[in-house]
Structure formats: C-alpha cells, structure tokens
Design a protein around this motif. Structure first.
Motif, short mmCIF file in Angstrom:
data_model
loop_
_atom_site.label_atom_id
_atom_site.label_comp_id
_atom_site.label_asym_id
_atom_site.label_seq_id
_atom_site.Cartn_x
_atom_site.Cartn_y
_atom_site.Cartn_z
N GLU A 81 0.83 -1.21 0.00
CA GLU A 81 0.00 0.00 0.00
C GLU A 81 0.86 1.25 0.00
O GLU A 81 0.55 2.24 -0.68
CB GLU A 81 -0.92 -0.02 1.23
CG GLU A 81 -1.97 1.06 1.24
CD GLU A 81 -2.88 1.00 2.46
OE1 GLU A 81 -3.78 1.84 2.56
OE2 GLU A 81 -2.67 0.12 3.32
N ALA A 82 1.96 1.23 0.77
CA ALA A 82 2.87 2.37 0.83
C ALA A 82 3.52 2.61 -0.54
O ALA A 82 3.61 3.76 -1.01
CB ALA A 82 3.94 2.14 1.89
N ILE A 83 3.98 1.54 -1.18
CA ILE A 83 4.60 1.67 -2.50
C ILE A 83 3.59 2.20 -3.51
O ILE A 83 3.89 3.11 -4.30
CB ILE A 83 5.16 0.31 -2.96
CG1 ILE A 83 6.35 -0.10 -2.08
CG2 ILE A 83 5.59 0.37 -4.44
CD1 ILE A 83 6.87 -1.50 -2.36
N ASP A 84 2.38 1.65 -3.51
CA ASP A 84 1.34 2.07 -4.45
C ASP A 84 1.04 3.56 -4.31
O ASP A 84 0.75 4.25 -5.30
CB ASP A 84 0.06 1.26 -4.25
CG ASP A 84 0.18 -0.17 -4.76
OD1 ASP A 84 1.14 -0.45 -5.51
OD2 ASP A 84 -0.67 -1.00 -4.39
N SER A 85 1.10 4.07 -3.07
CA SER A 85 0.79 5.49 -2.86
C SER A 85 1.84 6.40 -3.50
O SER A 85 1.54 7.53 -3.88
CB SER A 85 0.65 5.80 -1.36
OG SER A 85 1.90 5.88 -0.72
N VAL A 86 3.07 5.90 -3.61
CA VAL A 86 4.12 6.66 -4.29
C VAL A 86 3.93 6.57 -5.80
O VAL A 86 3.97 7.58 -6.52
CB VAL A 86 5.52 6.16 -3.90
CG1 VAL A 86 6.60 6.97 -4.62
CG2 VAL A 86 5.73 6.24 -2.39
N ASP A 129 5.07 2.08 6.22
CA ASP A 129 3.73 1.97 6.78
C ASP A 129 2.91 3.24 6.61
O ASP A 129 1.79 3.33 7.12
CB ASP A 129 3.79 1.59 8.27
CG ASP A 129 4.73 2.48 9.08
OD1 ASP A 129 5.34 3.40 8.48
OD2 ASP A 129 4.87 2.26 10.29
N ASN A 130 3.44 4.21 5.88
CA ASN A 130 2.75 5.48 5.68
C ASN A 130 2.34 5.66 4.22
O ASN A 130 2.77 4.89 3.35
CB ASN A 130 3.63 6.65 6.12
CG ASN A 130 3.92 6.61 7.61
OD1 ASN A 130 3.16 6.02 8.38
ND2 ASN A 130 5.01 7.22 8.03
N LEU A 131 1.52 6.68 3.96
CA LEU A 131 0.95 6.86 2.62
C LEU A 131 1.12 8.30 2.15
O LEU A 131 0.97 9.25 2.93
CB LEU A 131 -0.54 6.52 2.64
CG LEU A 131 -0.93 5.13 3.13
CD1 LEU A 131 -2.45 5.05 3.30
CD2 LEU A 131 -0.44 4.07 2.15
N GLU A 171 -1.36 22.26 3.75
CA GLU A 171 -2.24 21.38 2.98
C GLU A 171 -1.99 19.95 3.47
O GLU A 171 -0.85 19.58 3.74
CB GLU A 171 -1.96 21.49 1.48
CG GLU A 171 -2.20 22.87 0.90
CD GLU A 171 -1.86 22.94 -0.58
OE1 GLU A 171 -1.77 21.85 -1.22
OE2 GLU A 171 -1.67 24.05 -1.10
N ASP A 172 -3.04 19.17 3.59
CA ASP A 172 -2.93 17.79 4.07
C ASP A 172 -2.49 16.89 2.92
O ASP A 172 -3.30 16.53 2.06
CB ASP A 172 -4.30 17.35 4.62
CG ASP A 172 -4.27 15.95 5.20
OD1 ASP A 172 -3.20 15.31 5.17
OD2 ASP A 172 -5.31 15.48 5.67
N LEU A 173 -1.21 16.50 2.92
CA LEU A 173 -0.65 15.80 1.76
C LEU A 173 -0.09 14.42 2.09
O LEU A 173 0.47 13.76 1.20
CB LEU A 173 0.47 16.64 1.15
CG LEU A 173 0.07 18.02 0.61
CD1 LEU A 173 1.29 18.78 0.12
CD2 LEU A 173 -0.98 17.89 -0.49
#
Length: 294
Positions: free
Chosen positions: A29-34, A102-104, A201-203
């Motif tokens: 999920e973390a990789i996909d968010s990048v 573990d972050n996005l 801004e929430d990024l």
C-alpha cells in the motif's frame, strides 16, 4: 552492501527513498501510494534493510512492474538512518524526500511540494500538514506543521517534506548514532543553514501504531531528543526561552524524572521554573507511579 537495480535513463527530478525492514504488512500500500502520484518525474529507491519477511518479494514485484522503482538490498540490518544514507547515496534527483513502509502519500503530494519549491527559489525545504491514522486506517486527526522558529520546542517539520539535494550534501545525510531522532537532528542542523517553507495542505498519511519505531523506543527517543535539542540551543538564546525548552524536555519523560534538565532550566530562569511547580508536582506523581509499575 547488497545489490542495486541500475537505470541509465536521464535523472529524475525527485528521488524518493523508502527504507524497509520487515514491513510487509503495509508495504504494498505504501509503494502504491508513491507510484500513484500525479507528479511522474521521480524515482522510488526501495532500500531493503535485510528484511526476513515477505518484504523482498513485494519490493521485487514493484521493481519488475514499474521502471521508476529501484531496488537496493543491504545484506545486514543497518537501521533507519544508515538505510536512508544508502538510499540517498544512490539518488539521482535534484530534490529529495523519504517515506516509511507503513505510511501513505496523498496523490497530489509531490505535485504540490515541487510546485512550492519552484515558486520559492530562495527556499530549500518545504514541509506540509498530514493526517494521523491508526492500525486500521481510522483517522485520528490532522497535524499542522511549523513554524520553523519553534523547532527547538519540538519537531514541527512533520512527516511530509521535500528538500533540495544540496541539503543532503551539506549535512552529510542522517546521523547513524541517533536512531529514532535522526530526522529531528537533520532538521535542527538544516535550520542553521537553509530556508524552510510551511505548506498548510494535508498531503500525507502517518500511521500511528504499537509496532512503530517511535512507540517501541519511546523512552530512548525522549533521551536522545533532549540530547540533540540541548546541543542545538544557541548561546544567544534568552534565558526564559532556554528554561522553557529544557523544562519542556523534562516533562515529556513519563518513566524517568529528568532532574538534570530541571536543574539547568532553573539555573537559566528560576522564576519560570517556580511558576511551573504545580505541573512539576503532577508529573512527579506520574513518574513515581511508572517506577512502581515497572
């Protein structure tokens, strides 16, 4: 040192480093968010810090499916600061950032951070607000960053940032002796030489959970924080401010009464410490209970 998948194409604008150590639970999920970023001119350097779970397979799959992904595998576990340094040593971009396994990243994160630095030619670092979530992805609230003038009172740079490669070069990367506060130390040193811009801004999405490094090493991190902050205090800092900062560091420790910090705060400004006696009394009771429970 292990292996690296090399890419001979033109350097990307942004180098994003993601250190990974047994992070399989949220890694994909973390990789996909990048990879889902609106801004496409980046490389993602996945530094596998000798993982023993399914992380290497997830990383290999990402590298095989997207040419922007580079794989760097370390044969022995070196810890987060050293893993970051390995990643940035291989970075080719003019702009640097890093994230955790573990972050996005929100889809517009790089677009907005790059645009902010482009709009502020004299700035070197941009940092933005982010959302906190728990293990299950439930939102816990939003964290607002800055101002950098208050950096000595706490790490208000936050988890979402982008900085020019010259910052990495000038600071020599992250201090491997400061595992757990390597980012705060990096920002304290950067603040002496570089200009920050805060973007409200929430990024980014920061996952707060019991298995995180911050949760596992809370007391050690508090002690290291006191060390790096006190070292960074300028000689010209007004006595009241010095006392506030030192006393604040003491009161953040829930398991150990930092009497040495209280003494130094008192020497800097006795009146300020005296005014905080009720808070000191309450905190001493908490510390005493923690000692008994331990």
């Amino acid at each position: 040192m292990g292996t690296d998948t090399l890419d001979s194409t033109a350097p990307p604008r942004v180098s994003m480093v993601m250190p990974v150590h047994n992070g399989a639970r949220w890694l994909a999920e973390a990789i996909d968010s990048v990879l889902a970023q609106d801004f496409n001119d980046f490389e993602l350097i996945l530094v596998d810090d000798a993982s023993r779970d399914a992380s290497p397979d997830i990383i290999a799959g990402a590298a095989a499916s997207d040419p922007r992904v580079r794989l760097l595998r370390l044969d022995t576990n070196v810890g987060l600061p050293a893993a970051l340094n390995h990643g940035f040593a291989a970075a080719r971009g003019a702009l640097h950032s890093w994230t955790s396994d573990d972050n996005l990243l929100r889809p517009e994160m790089l677009t907005r951070l790059v645009a902010t630095l482009d709009a502020h030619a004299g700035a070197d670092i941009v940092h933005a607000d982010f959302t906190l979530i728990d293990d299950e992805g439930v939102e816990l609230g939003r964290s607002r960053v800055g101002p950098i003038e208050r950096l000595l009172y706490g790490n208000n740079v936050g988890a979402c940032f982008l900085y020019r490669a010259r910052v990495t070069e000038a600071l020599g990367g992250y201090d491997t002796r400061l595992f757990g506060v390597e980012d705060y130390d990096f920002w304290l040193r950067a603040a002496l030489r570089f200009t920050f811009v805060a973007l409200h801004e929430d990024l980014y999405v920061y996952r707060k959970h019991g298995g995180s490094l911050t949760s596992q090493r809370a007391e050690q991190i508090q002690a290291l924080t006191a060390q790096i902050v006190e070292r960074a205090l300028p000689e010209t800092l007004p006595a009241r401010n010095r006392s506030e900062i030192l006393l604040g560091l003491a009161l953040r420790s829930q398991r150990r009464w930092r009497l040495d910090l209280v003494r130094r705060a008192f020497r800097a400004d006795p009146r300020h410490v005296a005014a905080q006696l009720p808070a000191l009394a309450r905190w001493s009771l908490v510390v005493a209970r923690n000692r008994i429970a331990a």
